[in-house]
Design a protein around this motif. Structure first.
Motif, mmCIF file in Angstrom:
data_model
loop_
_atom_site.group_PDB
_atom_site.id
_atom_site.type_symbol
_atom_site.label_atom_id
_atom_site.label_comp_id
_atom_site.label_asym_id
_atom_site.label_seq_id
_atom_site.Cartn_x
_atom_site.Cartn_y
_atom_site.Cartn_z
ATOM 1 N N VAL A 143 -10.181 26.626 44.665
ATOM 2 C CA VAL A 143 -10.928 27.832 45.021
ATOM 3 C C VAL A 143 -12.188 27.397 45.756
ATOM 4 O O VAL A 143 -12.866 26.458 45.313
ATOM 5 N N GLU A 144 -12.497 28.063 46.845
ATOM 6 C CA GLU A 144 -13.754 27.776 47.535
ATOM 7 C C GLU A 144 -14.480 29.081 47.804
ATOM 8 O O GLU A 144 -13.865 30.136 47.962
ATOM 9 N N TYR A 145 -15.802 28.966 47.835
ATOM 10 C CA TYR A 145 -16.633 30.147 48.037
ATOM 11 C C TYR A 145 -17.937 29.694 48.678
ATOM 12 O O TYR A 145 -18.477 28.641 48.321
ATOM 13 N N MET A 146 -18.436 30.490 49.612
ATOM 14 C CA MET A 146 -19.645 30.121 50.328
ATOM 15 C C MET A 146 -20.693 31.217 50.203
ATOM 16 O O MET A 146 -20.361 32.397 50.265
ATOM 17 N N VAL A 147 -21.949 30.802 50.006
ATOM 18 C CA VAL A 147 -23.071 31.745 49.996
ATOM 19 C C VAL A 147 -24.133 31.243 50.963
ATOM 20 O O VAL A 147 -24.338 30.045 51.112
ATOM 21 N N ALA A 148 -24.783 32.179 51.627
ATOM 22 C CA ALA A 148 -25.861 31.847 52.564
ATOM 23 C C ALA A 148 -27.195 32.067 51.860
ATOM 24 O O ALA A 148 -27.399 33.093 51.212
ATOM 25 N N ARG A 149 -28.090 31.102 51.989
ATOM 26 C CA ARG A 149 -29.423 31.229 51.397
ATOM 27 C C ARG A 149 -30.210 32.238 52.209
ATOM 28 O O ARG A 149 -30.313 32.132 53.425
ATOM 29 N N LYS A 150 -30.751 33.234 51.554
ATOM 30 C CA LYS A 150 -31.575 34.240 52.230
ATOM 31 C C LYS A 150 -32.970 33.665 52.458
ATOM 32 O O LYS A 150 -33.505 32.974 51.588
ATOM 33 N N PRO A 151 -33.571 33.917 53.615
ATOM 34 C CA PRO A 151 -34.891 33.345 53.907
ATOM 35 C C PRO A 151 -35.961 33.832 52.925
ATOM 36 O O PRO A 151 -36.041 35.017 52.625
ATOM 37 N N THR A 152 -36.759 32.901 52.458
ATOM 38 C CA THR A 152 -37.866 33.218 51.558
ATOM 39 C C THR A 152 -39.158 33.244 52.365
ATOM 40 O O THR A 152 -39.170 32.928 53.562
ATOM 41 N N LEU B 128 -33.197 25.178 59.041
ATOM 42 C CA LEU B 128 -33.748 26.006 57.970
ATOM 43 C C LEU B 128 -32.751 27.054 57.480
ATOM 44 O O LEU B 128 -32.973 27.681 56.451
ATOM 45 N N ASN B 129 -31.649 27.249 58.211
ATOM 46 C CA ASN B 129 -30.604 28.181 57.791
ATOM 47 C C ASN B 129 -29.613 27.426 56.914
ATOM 48 O O ASN B 129 -28.845 26.602 57.400
ATOM 49 N N LEU B 130 -29.648 27.704 55.615
ATOM 50 C CA LEU B 130 -28.817 26.985 54.648
ATOM 51 C C LEU B 130 -27.680 27.840 54.120
ATOM 52 O O LEU B 130 -27.839 29.041 53.910
ATOM 53 N N GLU B 131 -26.562 27.180 53.890
ATOM 54 C CA GLU B 131 -25.430 27.788 53.197
ATOM 55 C C GLU B 131 -24.953 26.774 52.163
ATOM 56 O O GLU B 131 -25.118 25.566 52.343
ATOM 57 N N PHE B 132 -24.393 27.285 51.094
ATOM 58 C CA PHE B 132 -23.828 26.424 50.064
ATOM 59 C C PHE B 132 -22.361 26.778 49.893
ATOM 60 O O PHE B 132 -22.006 27.957 49.827
ATOM 61 N N GLU B 133 -21.520 25.760 49.838
ATOM 62 C CA GLU B 133 -20.096 25.990 49.598
ATOM 63 C C GLU B 133 -19.741 25.363 48.264
ATOM 64 O O GLU B 133 -20.041 24.197 48.013
ATOM 65 N N TYR B 134 -19.120 26.181 47.415
ATOM 66 C CA TYR B 134 -18.637 25.712 46.120
ATOM 67 C C TYR B 134 -17.124 25.528 46.249
ATOM 68 O O TYR B 134 -16.433 26.429 46.716
ATOM 69 N N ILE B 135 -16.641 24.399 45.799
ATOM 70 C CA ILE B 135 -15.214 24.108 45.868
ATOM 71 C C ILE B 135 -14.771 23.646 44.486
ATOM 72 O O ILE B 135 -15.289 22.642 43.974
ATOM 73 N N VAL B 136 -13.855 24.382 43.884
ATOM 74 C CA VAL B 136 -13.320 24.002 42.580
ATOM 75 C C VAL B 136 -11.888 23.533 42.782
ATOM 76 O O VAL B 136 -11.046 24.267 43.304
ATOM 77 N N ASP C 210 -17.287 20.808 43.475
ATOM 78 C CA ASP C 210 -18.093 20.154 44.506
ATOM 79 C C ASP C 210 -19.021 21.201 45.083
ATOM 80 O O ASP C 210 -18.616 22.348 45.294
ATOM 81 N N VAL C 211 -20.249 20.804 45.367
ATOM 82 C CA VAL C 211 -21.197 21.698 46.031
ATOM 83 C C VAL C 211 -21.673 20.998 47.305
ATOM 84 O O VAL C 211 -22.198 19.881 47.247
ATOM 85 N N ASP C 212 -21.450 21.658 48.430
ATOM 86 C CA ASP C 212 -21.874 21.144 49.733
ATOM 87 C C ASP C 212 -23.008 22.003 50.267
ATOM 88 O O ASP C 212 -23.007 23.224 50.085
ATOM 89 N N ARG C 213 -23.965 21.356 50.938
ATOM 90 C CA ARG C 213 -25.047 22.071 51.625
ATOM 91 C C ARG C 213 -24.724 22.022 53.114
ATOM 92 O O ARG C 213 -24.471 20.955 53.672
ATOM 93 N N ILE C 214 -24.762 23.187 53.759
ATOM 94 C CA ILE C 214 -24.466 23.280 55.187
ATOM 95 C C ILE C 214 -25.726 23.778 55.884
ATOM 96 O O ILE C 214 -26.224 24.851 55.585
ATOM 97 N N GLY D 18 -27.597 24.916 59.317
ATOM 98 C CA GLY D 18 -27.394 25.395 60.681
ATOM 99 C C GLY D 18 -25.947 25.560 61.066
ATOM 100 O O GLY D 18 -25.615 25.471 62.247
ATOM 101 N N ARG D 19 -25.076 25.772 60.098
ATOM 102 C CA ARG D 19 -23.635 25.928 60.319
ATOM 103 C C ARG D 19 -23.018 24.739 61.042
ATOM 104 O O ARG D 19 -21.956 24.849 61.652
ATOM 105 N N ARG D 20 -23.687 23.588 60.982
ATOM 106 C CA ARG D 20 -23.190 22.417 61.691
ATOM 107 C C ARG D 20 -23.093 21.184 60.799
ATOM 108 O O ARG D 20 -22.116 20.463 60.856
ATOM 109 N N THR D 21 -24.120 20.943 60.032
ATOM 110 C CA THR D 21 -24.197 19.712 59.272
ATOM 111 C C THR D 21 -23.857 19.971 57.814
ATOM 112 O O THR D 21 -24.519 20.753 57.144
ATOM 113 N N ARG D 22 -22.823 19.313 57.321
ATOM 114 C CA ARG D 22 -22.373 19.474 55.943
ATOM 115 C C ARG D 22 -22.687 18.191 55.170
ATOM 116 O O ARG D 22 -22.441 17.090 55.659
ATOM 117 N N LYS D 23 -23.223 18.377 53.962
ATOM 118 C CA LYS D 23 -23.510 17.227 53.117
ATOM 119 C C LYS D 23 -23.129 17.563 51.681
ATOM 120 O O LYS D 23 -23.505 18.610 51.167
#
Length: 175
Positions: A6-15, A69-77, A83-87, A89-94
């Motif tokens: 299962v995978e799911y992605m959330v975008a961090r809302k700007p603070t 500064l635009n972050l997204e997190f992808e959860y993969i079970v 696994d939790v990945d930080r994305i 700018g929609r380009r760099t995944r870590k």
């Protein structure tokens, strides 16, 4: 029990912090763009021919930094491992970390009735990979990380993800 994925992605809302960083980046870019004009005015040496290069360079740099500064997190079970990945700018995944859900001591909604659990003095590491601190679907998990630190994970699982967790840790899930 069959394979679970299962995978799911959330975008961090700007603070407010992100907005202030963007403001200061914009101000720095404008200053960098106008630097040749300032140098010409202060020294009398005509460096305005560098103006197009500073405008393009500062604009390009600002766009790159804004994207970071635009972050997204992808959860993969996958079969009980999360696994939790930080994305950025929609380009760099870590890959941030991997944790086996069977190591969770508790998995529960981030609600006041579980406040004693998620505000425990024994927690030494807090990992918030949710979209916002006020997001309605936030859950938390407590576990001991590989480095031995008591960790509080705050995230926003989908219903499918919660079902996947139930296959492995039904007794540890509160709702």
């Amino acid at each position: 029990m069959g394979d679970v994925f299962v995978e799911y992605m959330v975008a961090r809302k700007p603070t407010a912090k992100i907005w202030s960083q963007k403001f200061f980046l914009s101000a720095a870019a404008v200053i960098a763009m106008l630097l040749p004009i300032f140098i010409t005015g202060m020294t009398g040496v005509d460096v305005t021919m560098l103006l197009p290069f500073t405008i393009v360079g500062a604009g390009w740099g600002m766009i790159i930094l804004f994207r970071r500064l635009n972050l997204e997190f992808e959860y993969i079970v996958t079969n009980g491992e999360m696994d939790v990945d930080r994305i950025m700018g929609r380009r760099t995944r870590k890959r941030m970390f991997t944790v086996d859900c069977r190591n969770f001591d508790i998995l529960a909604p981030y609600k006041p009735e579980y406040k004693n659990e998620y505000e425990s003095q024994t927690i030494s590491n807090v990992v918030d990979v949710s979209s916002h601190t006020e997001a309605p679907g936030r859950w938390f998990a407590l576990y001991n990380a590989k480095d031995g630190k008591r960790t509080l994970l705050i995230f926003e699982p989908s219903e499918k993800m919660l079902e996947a967790f139930r296959k492995y840790i039904r007794s540890k899930i509160k709702s």
